[in-house]
Scaffold this motif. Structure first.
Motif, PDB file in Angstrom:
ATOM      1  N   TYR A  59      62.423  45.375  37.277  1.00 54.80           N
ATOM      2  CA  TYR A  59      61.196  45.942  36.722  1.00 54.80           C
ATOM      3  C   TYR A  59      60.648  45.069  35.595  1.00 54.80           C
ATOM      4  O   TYR A  59      61.399  44.603  34.731  1.00 54.80           O
ATOM      5  CB  TYR A  59      61.437  47.345  36.160  1.00 54.80           C
ATOM      6  N   LEU A  60      59.319  44.867  35.631  1.00 51.96           N
ATOM      7  CA  LEU A  60      58.573  44.225  34.543  1.00 51.96           C
ATOM      8  C   LEU A  60      57.270  44.986  34.369  1.00 51.96           C
ATOM      9  O   LEU A  60      56.681  45.439  35.358  1.00 51.96           O
ATOM     10  CB  LEU A  60      58.181  42.789  34.885  1.00 51.96           C
ATOM     11  N   ASP A  61      56.800  45.095  33.128  1.00 53.79           N
ATOM     12  CA  ASP A  61      55.462  45.655  32.978  1.00 53.79           C
ATOM     13  C   ASP A  61      54.465  44.606  33.489  1.00 53.79           C
ATOM     14  O   ASP A  61      54.820  43.440  33.689  1.00 53.79           O
ATOM     15  CB  ASP A  61      55.185  46.093  31.534  1.00 53.79           C
ATOM     16  N   LEU A  62      53.245  45.011  33.738  1.00 57.06           N
ATOM     17  CA  LEU A  62      52.263  44.136  34.395  1.00 57.06           C
ATOM     18  C   LEU A  62      51.988  42.869  33.603  1.00 57.06           C
ATOM     19  O   LEU A  62      51.940  41.765  34.175  1.00 57.06           O
ATOM     20  CB  LEU A  62      50.964  44.903  34.659  1.00 57.06           C
ATOM     21  N   GLU A  63      51.816  42.968  32.295  1.00 51.34           N
ATOM     22  CA  GLU A  63      51.550  41.778  31.484  1.00 51.34           C
ATOM     23  C   GLU A  63      52.738  40.818  31.510  1.00 51.34           C
ATOM     24  O   GLU A  63      52.559  39.602  31.582  1.00 51.34           O
ATOM     25  CB  GLU A  63      51.180  42.160  30.054  1.00 51.34           C
ATOM     26  N   SER A  64      53.939  41.359  31.463  1.00 46.76           N
ATOM     27  CA  SER A  64      55.140  40.523  31.536  1.00 46.76           C
ATOM     28  C   SER A  64      55.226  39.828  32.887  1.00 46.76           C
ATOM     29  O   SER A  64      55.579  38.647  32.967  1.00 46.76           O
ATOM     30  CB  SER A  64      56.392  41.367  31.303  1.00 46.76           C
TER      31      SER A  64
END
Length: 152
Positions: A59-64
């Motif tokens: 999992y990564l947030d979108l900006e990451s």
């Protein structure tokens, strides 16, 4: 969960990320979660079969995810999470899990992996195949990436 099932994923992350251009790579935390994961951002799932069976959810947030894709593409700007960025992130999941499979092989455990499935959006839910999920929280140049592992 036995530590011998965790270390290959940590070792893979610490090995692969510098090869992709990340300078500072570190493990920050371990935690336990239940089988229902809900995230807003980018999720990659990879199945594992063989002597051990289960799933890995990255999992990564979108900006990451955009920052990681940019680094993987030699610094090319990634303003939108387009098909090229999605392909890079899917390949990251493939590389990390394939390297973990190699580390498993080195300790005498044979596994095969599936092709990664990429999901992204708001409040995406994933139900894992085990009641106890181990989450490894890692950083690559201060970009947080979670690896959720479930073996049956």
């Amino acid at each position: 969960m036995d530590v011998k099932y965790i270390n290959p994923f940590i070792e893979a992350f610490l090995s692969v990320m510098p090869q992709l251009g990340f300078e500072k790579v570190e493990k920050t935390n371990l935690s336990l979660k239940d089988c229902n994961l809900t995230y807003t951002g980018v999720i990659m799932t990879v199945g594992i079969v063989g002597e051990i069976k289960g799933n890995v959810v990255y999992y990564l947030d979108l900006e990451s995810a955009k920052k990681v894709a940019s680094t993987m593409m030699m610094g090319m700007p990634v303003d939108d999470f387009n098909e090229m960025a999605q392909s890079a992130i899917s390949e990251l999941a493939n590389m990390l899990t394939a390297n973990a499979a190699t580390f498993f092989s080195n300790i005498g455990i044979t596994v095969d992996i599936s092709t990664p499935t990429l999901l992204y959006g708001d409040q995406v839910s994933v139900k894992m195949n085990s009641n106890q999920i181990l989450c490894i929280e890692l950083l690559a140049d201060d970009i947080p990436i979670d690896i959720n592992i479930a073996f049956s």
